[in-house]
Design an enzyme around this catalytic site. Sequence first.
Site, PDB file in Angstrom:
ATOM      1  N   MET A  36       0.847  -1.192   0.000  1.00  0.00           N
ATOM      2  CA  MET A  36       0.000   0.000   0.000  1.00  0.00           C
ATOM      3  C   MET A  36       0.887   1.248   0.000  1.00  0.00           C
ATOM      4  SD  MET A  36      -3.529  -0.754   2.002  1.00  0.00           S
ATOM      5  CE  MET A  36      -2.961  -0.311   3.625  1.00  0.00           C
ATOM      6  N   HIS A  43       9.394  -3.294   3.757  1.00  0.00           N
ATOM      7  CA  HIS A  43       9.029  -3.577   2.364  1.00  0.00           C
ATOM      8  C   HIS A  43      10.270  -3.883   1.525  1.00  0.00           C
ATOM      9  CE1 HIS A  43       5.694  -0.770   3.618  1.00  0.00           C
ATOM     10  NE2 HIS A  43       4.987  -1.758   3.113  1.00  0.00           N
ATOM     11  N   GLY A 153       4.730 -10.244   4.046  1.00  0.00           N
ATOM     12  CA  GLY A 153       5.465 -10.216   5.307  1.00  0.00           C
ATOM     13  C   GLY A 153       4.755 -11.013   6.394  1.00  0.00           C
TER      14      GLY A 153
END
Length: 283
Positions: A36, A43, A153
């Site tokens: 997002m 990330h 994740g």
Amino acid sequence: MAHHRRAELLSDRAALRTRMAAWRESHQIVALVPTMGALHEGHLSLVRLIAARADRLLVSIFVNPAQFTPSEDFSAYPRTLEADREKLGATVDAIYCPPVADIYPADFVTSISLEGPATTGLEDRFRPTHFKGVATVVAKLFLQTTPHLAVFGEKDFQQLCVIRQMVRDLELPVNVVAAPTIREADGLALSSRNVYLSEGERAAAPLIYHTLTQCAERLRQGDEANLVLAEGVAILEKSGFSVDYLEWRQADTLQPATTIEQPSRLLVAARIGVTRLIDNIAV
């Protein structure tokens, strides 16, 4: 002045399809990192982890309105496309950032209905429409981008379980790869929401991880689970957290765990000030 290479930006499906077709025709392994945006080191660790297993890397950036409940921070959620693109640098080949109207046209009415790990009384108890929104958009992204691999994740552990189940049940031709949680030096799990923490809250936040580690240690020593969890909650509440849950669950189904012989997970969600933090660790 030399410009460093940056990922190509793809914002419409036609450009995306052209790119994907070219990669597939040359038999390259394509990996998708769905995000997002508001990218941080967590990330980037996903990108690095999957880079070793793929020829081409695609990062999608889409703040998905369907996974925010009405009381949540959809409009406030950080949107930082240029900074995100800068951070990704030349490690990724393309960034797919579709407009909301492309993902959810006005006449969009279909969603994926979930049970199993999506209905185990963890996040679903506090964000009842969240996983339906996640699963629907992830299925759509998989179909649009046709990746061989997709990485998620472990920090959003229930989400990871939900997506694995969906991929298995619907036989989606994507291999789901799990990436370990990245933490600050003091143990706080990286999250785009950490920017909302005040200085005092940021100082208190690592207690979440430390409480998880203490509880896991006690479970491994054979202490009584209900007692361990109740004491964990008490420690957090004494330091100003409001605890949504602290639970010991089986690592695949997220059903209550009863033994440390099988893979299991401790999962927590707690609020401090206006910020809700989640975390989990293996027991």
